[in-house]
Design an enzyme around this catalytic site. Sequence first.
Site, PDB file in Angstrom:
ATOM      1  N   ASP A 155      58.928  36.862  90.071  1.00  9.31           N
ATOM      2  CA  ASP A 155      59.821  35.552  89.496  1.00  9.31           C
ATOM      3  C   ASP A 155      59.007  35.646  88.232  1.00  9.31           C
ATOM      4  OD1 ASP A 155      59.069  32.294  89.515  1.00  9.31           O
ATOM      5  OD2 ASP A 155      58.441  33.224  87.814  1.00  9.31           O
ATOM      6  N   VAL A 165      63.508  19.426 102.480  1.00 13.54           N
ATOM      7  CA  VAL A 165      61.819  19.823 101.666  1.00 13.54           C
ATOM      8  C   VAL A 165      61.720  18.084 100.897  1.00 13.54           C
ATOM      9  CG1 VAL A 165      61.292  21.394 102.476  1.00 13.54           C
ATOM     10  CG2 VAL A 165      61.093  20.898 100.004  1.00 13.54           C
ATOM     11  N   LYS A 223      74.454  20.462 101.843  1.00  9.84           N
ATOM     12  CA  LYS A 223      73.132  19.963 100.684  1.00  9.84           C
ATOM     13  C   LYS A 223      73.358  19.144  99.970  1.00  9.84           C
ATOM     14  CE  LYS A 223      69.231  20.658  98.751  1.00  9.84           C
ATOM     15  NZ  LYS A 223      68.103  19.837  99.284  1.00  9.84           N
ATOM     16  N   HIS A 268      66.955  -7.565 109.562  1.00  7.84           N
ATOM     17  CA  HIS A 268      67.808  -7.711 110.596  1.00  7.84           C
ATOM     18  C   HIS A 268      67.881  -6.235 111.048  1.00  7.84           C
ATOM     19  CE1 HIS A 268      72.379  -6.779 111.272  1.00  7.84           C
ATOM     20  NE2 HIS A 268      72.728  -8.248 110.643  1.00  7.84           N
ATOM     21  N   ARG A 299      69.950  -4.255 112.192  1.00  6.82           N
ATOM     22  CA  ARG A 299      70.691  -3.008 111.502  1.00  6.82           C
ATOM     23  C   ARG A 299      70.677  -2.697 109.650  1.00  6.82           C
ATOM     24  NH1 ARG A 299      72.236  -5.456 116.169  1.00  6.82           N
ATOM     25  NH2 ARG A 299      73.714  -6.997 114.765  1.00  6.82           N
ATOM     26  N   CYS A 357      67.510  16.991  92.955  1.00  4.87           N
ATOM     27  CA  CYS A 357      67.667  17.245  94.272  1.00  4.87           C
ATOM     28  C   CYS A 357      69.007  15.631  94.304  1.00  4.87           C
ATOM     29  CB  CYS A 357      67.406  17.609  95.424  1.00  4.87           C
ATOM     30  SG  CYS A 357      66.504  18.741  95.945  1.00  4.87           S
ATOM     31  N   PHE A 385      57.946  12.135  88.762  1.00 10.91           N
ATOM     32  CA  PHE A 385      59.710  11.042  89.371  1.00 10.91           C
ATOM     33  C   PHE A 385      59.737  10.899  90.597  1.00 10.91           C
ATOM     34  CE2 PHE A 385      59.891  15.643  92.005  1.00 10.91           C
ATOM     35  CZ  PHE A 385      60.841  15.120  93.025  1.00 10.91           C
ATOM     36  N   LYS A 386      58.254  10.894  91.089  1.00 10.43           N
ATOM     37  CA  LYS A 386      58.835  10.093  92.531  1.00 10.43           C
ATOM     38  C   LYS A 386      56.899  10.637  92.702  1.00 10.43           C
ATOM     39  CE  LYS A 386      58.641  11.846  96.636  1.00 10.43           C
ATOM     40  NZ  LYS A 386      58.651  12.426  97.913  1.00 10.43           N
TER      41      LYS A 386
END
Length: 400
Positions: A34, A154, A205, A243, A245, A259, A320-321
């Site tokens: 790094d 991931v 990807k 539903h 589907r 991503c 972000f999540k």
Amino acid sequence: MENKPSVVMVGLGYIGLPTAALIASRGIKVTGVDIHQNVVDTINKGEIHIVEPDLDGLVHHVVKDGFLKASIAPVEADVYLIAVPTPFKGDHLPDITYVESAIRGVLPTLKEGALVIIESTSPVGTTEKMEKVIFSERPDLKGKIYMAYCPERVLPGNIIYELEHNDRAIGGINPESTEKAVWFYRHFVKGELHKTNSRTAEMCKLVENSSRDVQIAFANELSMICDKADINVWELINLANKHPRVNILQPGTGVGGHCIAVDPWFIVSEFPDEAKIIRKAREINNYKTSWVIEKIKNVALNFKIDTGRDAIIACMGLAFKPNIDDLRESPALIVTESLIEEGFEILPVEPNIGSSSKFKIYSIEEAEKKADILVFLVKHKEFLLPISKEPKTVLNFCNV
């Protein structure tokens, strides 16, 4: 008994470090590279610089046992993995200079028979371009090394498990490279390994994340329609999903991370005339963040009209999540910073980070006590507990 390959992992971020640690846990010598000295020093102490469940114990174990070592410079190895960022430049154009820099960095240590694998999200054709970079600088290696592309799949917060158990698409620049890469991943991946070529693996990807982006865009567009129609979007989606589907995703503040918020642009930039739905989905998801900002400002304006004073607004969540510390491309962070820049009194709350160089991070308790308006931007588990008994104006953009 087969000799285990030595490995160099270039890039020790959210993907590189967990991957390096998982490989090292198989008794394989890994040198993590790094450019940041503090990252190198932290890892060599058996500690980590990111938040990821189960990673701290794994890194401590493999460093202590001597299978993982971090360094500023690469060493000679059998396998080189490239897991560096691929950001934007200009108008959403992919920037592969970090990938090229990583490739050039390992050039002096490359030897005959080495395997070079790019894991960084990349535009179609990147692996072939890097092959040309290597052979232009090291013509002695032409036809004597293996190269492949293998993207990760991931979920932050569950990376170690998914690195080990998820299927992988592996594409070499030739069949021999594909086979060599498959041989390597079998050392630590229990999921199925699907053979293809490098261009297909690269596109795979991008397509995976573009597909998810389009699905989220439908949910986000639906949330804005429901707001105008005075319909509870969460109840609506729950009913529609009965539903057999139909499987509508949950809307949110926008789309973030390195991503889903980024990869679709790699396709749009290369195929602007064809990628119409992909582009529109990106625009909808970006617009949702702006829409959230305007909703908050309108509620704050009404508060001032009613009370005669400016509202104190708590922005609940910056990542972000849910349940991670990753702020990359975070729509919640964009909302918070935009409101601060416009002069609103904001209490940023993010239970997964201790401090920020940009602003003070408040605790949930402080926010509930001081704020007039609670704005839920990210569905962190800490926010699922009951809020204080004092009446508050609550804006809920993530179904807390």
